[in-house]
Write an enzyme that holds these catalytic residues in place. Structure first.
Site, PDB file in Angstrom:
ATOM      1  N   HIS A  42      -2.910  -7.814 -65.264  1.00 37.92           N
ATOM      2  CA  HIS A  42      -2.380  -8.543 -64.104  1.00 37.92           C
ATOM      3  C   HIS A  42      -1.618  -7.553 -63.226  1.00 37.92           C
ATOM      4  O   HIS A  42      -0.910  -6.679 -63.731  1.00 37.92           O
ATOM      5  CB  HIS A  42      -1.458  -9.660 -64.592  1.00 37.92           C
ATOM      6  CG  HIS A  42      -0.664 -10.281 -63.498  1.00 37.92           C
ATOM      7  ND1 HIS A  42      -1.243 -10.737 -62.331  1.00 37.92           N
ATOM      8  CD2 HIS A  42       0.672 -10.512 -63.365  1.00 37.92           C
ATOM      9  CE1 HIS A  42      -0.304 -11.217 -61.544  1.00 37.92           C
ATOM     10  NE2 HIS A  42       0.868 -11.087 -62.139  1.00 37.92           N
ATOM     11  N   CYS A  75       0.456 -16.610 -63.442  1.00 36.54           N
ATOM     12  CA  CYS A  75      -0.328 -15.362 -63.380  1.00 36.54           C
ATOM     13  C   CYS A  75      -1.316 -15.224 -64.541  1.00 36.54           C
ATOM     14  O   CYS A  75      -2.220 -14.395 -64.483  1.00 36.54           O
ATOM     15  CB  CYS A  75       0.596 -14.153 -63.340  1.00 36.54           C
ATOM     16  SG  CYS A  75       1.775 -14.243 -61.994  1.00 36.54           S
ATOM     17  N   ASN A 105       0.268  -8.912 -55.450  1.00 34.40           N
ATOM     18  CA  ASN A 105       0.216  -9.810 -56.607  1.00 34.40           C
ATOM     19  C   ASN A 105      -0.176 -11.209 -56.147  1.00 34.40           C
ATOM     20  O   ASN A 105       0.648 -11.939 -55.598  1.00 34.40           O
ATOM     21  CB  ASN A 105       1.590  -9.822 -57.288  1.00 34.40           C
ATOM     22  CG  ASN A 105       1.678 -10.822 -58.430  1.00 34.40           C
ATOM     23  OD1 ASN A 105       0.724 -11.557 -58.706  1.00 34.40           O
ATOM     24  ND2 ASN A 105       2.823 -10.865 -59.079  1.00 34.40           N
TER      25      ASN A 105
HETATM   26  O1  UT7 Z   1       3.801 -11.860 -61.405  1.00 31.80           O
HETATM   27  C1  UT7 Z   1       4.985 -12.652 -61.447  1.00 31.80           C
HETATM   28  C2  UT7 Z   1       5.960 -12.056 -62.377  1.00 31.80           C
HETATM   29  N1  UT7 Z   1       6.857 -11.187 -61.669  1.00 31.80           N
HETATM   30  C3  UT7 Z   1       6.976  -9.906 -62.038  1.00 31.80           C
HETATM   31  O2  UT7 Z   1       6.302  -9.450 -62.931  1.00 31.80           O
HETATM   32  C4  UT7 Z   1       8.035  -9.110 -61.317  1.00 31.80           C
HETATM   33  C5  UT7 Z   1       8.736  -8.177 -62.275  1.00 31.80           C
HETATM   34  N2  UT7 Z   1       9.847  -7.468 -61.646  1.00 31.80           N
HETATM   35  C6  UT7 Z   1       9.671  -6.476 -60.737  1.00 31.80           C
HETATM   36  O3  UT7 Z   1       8.578  -6.167 -60.352  1.00 31.80           O
HETATM   37  C7  UT7 Z   1      10.893  -5.730 -60.290  1.00 31.80           C
HETATM   38  O4  UT7 Z   1      11.998  -6.076 -61.097  1.00 31.80           O
HETATM   39  C8  UT7 Z   1      11.269  -5.969 -58.798  1.00 31.80           C
HETATM   40  C9  UT7 Z   1      10.213  -5.342 -57.904  1.00 31.80           C
HETATM   41  C10 UT7 Z   1      11.391  -7.453 -58.499  1.00 31.80           C
HETATM   42  C11 UT7 Z   1      12.604  -5.299 -58.480  1.00 31.80           C
HETATM   43  O5  UT7 Z   1      12.542  -3.919 -58.811  1.00 31.80           O
HETATM   44  P1  UT7 Z   1      13.682  -3.239 -59.692  1.00 31.80           P
HETATM   45  O6  UT7 Z   1      13.364  -1.823 -59.761  1.00 31.80           O
HETATM   46  O7  UT7 Z   1      13.774  -4.011 -60.978  1.00 31.80           O
HETATM   47  O8  UT7 Z   1      14.947  -3.439 -58.791  1.00 31.80           O
HETATM   48  P2  UT7 Z   1      16.327  -4.112 -59.191  1.00 31.80           P
HETATM   49  O9  UT7 Z   1      16.214  -5.581 -59.201  1.00 31.80           O
HETATM   50  O10 UT7 Z   1      16.907  -3.413 -60.385  1.00 31.80           O
HETATM   51  O11 UT7 Z   1      17.196  -3.676 -57.955  1.00 31.80           O
HETATM   52  C12 UT7 Z   1      17.591  -2.317 -57.731  1.00 31.80           C
HETATM   53  C13 UT7 Z   1      18.215  -2.204 -56.356  1.00 31.80           C
HETATM   54  C14 UT7 Z   1      19.263  -3.285 -56.082  1.00 31.80           C
HETATM   55  O12 UT7 Z   1      20.276  -2.718 -55.291  1.00 31.80           O
HETATM   56  P3  UT7 Z   1      21.692  -2.302 -55.949  1.00 31.80           P
HETATM   57  O13 UT7 Z   1      22.251  -3.566 -56.526  1.00 31.80           O
HETATM   58  O14 UT7 Z   1      21.366  -1.274 -56.970  1.00 31.80           O
HETATM   59  O15 UT7 Z   1      22.438  -1.784 -54.779  1.00 31.80           O
HETATM   60  C15 UT7 Z   1      18.498  -4.299 -55.271  1.00 31.80           C
HETATM   61  O16 UT7 Z   1      19.336  -5.054 -54.426  1.00 31.80           O
HETATM   62  O17 UT7 Z   1      17.193  -2.373 -55.375  1.00 31.80           O
HETATM   63  C16 UT7 Z   1      17.590  -3.390 -54.464  1.00 31.80           C
HETATM   64  N3  UT7 Z   1      16.400  -4.067 -53.982  1.00 31.80           N
HETATM   65  C17 UT7 Z   1      15.740  -3.634 -52.895  1.00 31.80           C
HETATM   66  N4  UT7 Z   1      15.972  -2.607 -52.062  1.00 31.80           N
HETATM   67  C18 UT7 Z   1      15.097  -2.434 -51.042  1.00 31.80           C
HETATM   68  C19 UT7 Z   1      15.759  -5.142 -54.480  1.00 31.80           C
HETATM   69  N5  UT7 Z   1      14.678  -5.428 -53.737  1.00 31.80           N
HETATM   70  C20 UT7 Z   1      14.648  -4.515 -52.747  1.00 31.80           C
HETATM   71  C21 UT7 Z   1      13.785  -4.277 -51.664  1.00 31.80           C
HETATM   72  N6  UT7 Z   1      14.057  -3.234 -50.843  1.00 31.80           N
HETATM   73  N7  UT7 Z   1      12.711  -5.046 -51.424  1.00 31.80           N
END
Ligand code: UT7
Length: 332
Positions: free
Chosen positions: A257, A117, A287
């Site tokens: 980004h 990125c 992204n």
């Molecule tokens: O450019 C490349 C570099 N990448 C990035 O910069 C990505 C950086 N990270 C992020 O953008 C975020 O961490 C994510 C979008 C990937 C995830 O968001 P988050 O708010 O950090 O979610 P999390 O991983 O803490 O998950 C929270 C909950 C989990 O459920 P439980 O365990 O609390 O029941 C996940 O399983 O959200 C769940 N979850 C989803 N639910 C619905 C994760 N993805 C999804 C989804 N839809 N797509």
């Protein structure tokens, strides 16, 4: 006379036509429009449909044609092509060679640059070093990705984020005040576990096993990457503001980004820069890795004024990150 440095004198961009909505993603993973909008800030993204049978150079060619419709230049004058991408058409030859041939830039040399990125800002760093060396006067930077080809459509943690796009910039030498003023580039390879694609390289070449184990897709530990992205981008932005004697009011635009709207907001918040000075189009385009920053400049070109103080910042796999401070070079 002022020192020779590099200035962006034209931009171009291209996004594929197919609009992949959150609703469509919800048909193949357990997610919802509401979750994606709230947690990532994306409404829809553009995808190059696989049946088109083409890769990143297709988007790059369109982006260069767009650049040439805005800024007239002779392809034979281009001396170097730096193509930042993690999704080249082929492992070899490089995509820069294909573009040089297809766009008639036959006096140039070219290579691909792999910095995920951060590809666009890394490419600007290299281009401006070529130009300040005095040896090169016109360098084409291309940055983009077709992340849909390495996105695991069974992984709800990553598949809503990624998209496809390409942007380009023409950099020329100048002794005027405008142009790239300063930059900070960083790398930290102690992050392999958190953001990577295991298969397809020389460590794990393609095999039935790598395919069965879904190793040809990006894997990320979203939470870890999120926190590191915020501290890294905010850190280099604060450093570049400070060492150039700027105040937050001096900054006209921040171009981050586009990985997650919450990351963008957190960086702006730490910099104490209001969001109306921050370019954001993640809601429409998602992204596209190396493509996001040039795509913002492409979209905001009409609002940019000669002399505007602009800070670009990116963070990506590697980890790679950095910031570029430039004074915008022209009124569109
Ligand atoms: O450019 C490349 C570099 N990448 C990035 O910069 C990505 C950086 N990270 C992020 O953008 C975020 O961490 C994510 C979008 C990937 C995830 O968001 P988050 O708010 O950090 O979610 P999390 O991983 O803490 O998950 C929270 C909950 C989990 O459920 P439980 O365990 O609390 O029941 C996940 O399983 O959200 C769940 N979850 C989803 N639910 C619905 C994760 N993805 C999804 C989804 N839809 N797509």
């Amino acid at each position: 006379m002022n020192k020779v440095h590099a200035v962006i004198t034209g931009v171009g961009g291209y996004i594929p036509e197919y609009v992949l909505t959150n609703e469509e993603i919800s048909t193949y993973v357990d997610t919802s429009d509401e979750w994606i909008l709230q947690r990532i800030g994306i409404r829809e993204r553009r995808i190059l449909k696989p049946e088109e049978g083409v890769g990143i150079t297709y988007l790059a060619k369109k982006a260069i044609e767009d650049l040439r419709s805005r800024k007239d230049f002779d392809p034979l004058e281009i001396e170097a092509i730096i193509f930042a991408t993690s999704t080249p058409d082929y492992i070899l030859p490089n995509s820069a060679s294909l573009i040089a041939y297809r766009m008639g830039m036959t006096n140039a040399f070219g290579f691909d640059l792999s910095a995920a990125c951060s590809g666009y800002i890394y490419a600007l760093e290299v281009a401006q070093a070529f130009i300040t060396s005095g040896k090169y006067k016109k360098v084409l930077v291309i940055a983009g990705d077709v992340l849909s080809t390495i996105t695991d459509t069974l992984d709800r943690n990553s598949c809503p984020i990624f998209s496809d796009a390409c942007g380009v910039a023409l950099l020329e030498s100048t002794t005027d005040e405008e142009g790239i003023v300063d930059s900070i580039m960083r790398v930290d390879g102690n992050s392999l576990e958190h953001l990577q694609m295991w298969g397809g390289g020389s460590a794990h070449p393609a095999s039935h096993e790598t395919i069965d184990q879904r190793m040809h897709f990006i894997h990320q530990d979203g939470k870890v990457v999120f926190k590191r992205a915020v501290t890294a981008m905010a850190g280099v932005c604060e450093e570049i503001i400070q060492r150039n004697g700027l105040t937050k009011d001096d900054v006209n635009w921040v171009v981050p980004h586009q990985a997650n709207l919450r990351i963008i907001e957190a960086v702006a918040n730490r910099m104490d820069i209001p969001l109306d000075k921050v370019m954001v189009n993640i809601d429409k385009y998602g992204n596209s890795s190396a493509g996001t920053i040039p795509l913002c400049l492409w979209e905001w070109e009409k609002y940019l004024q000669k002399g505007d103080k602009v800070i670009l910042t990116a963070f990506g796999a590697g980890y790679t990150w950095g910031a570029v401070y430039l004074k915008w070079g022209y009124n569109a």
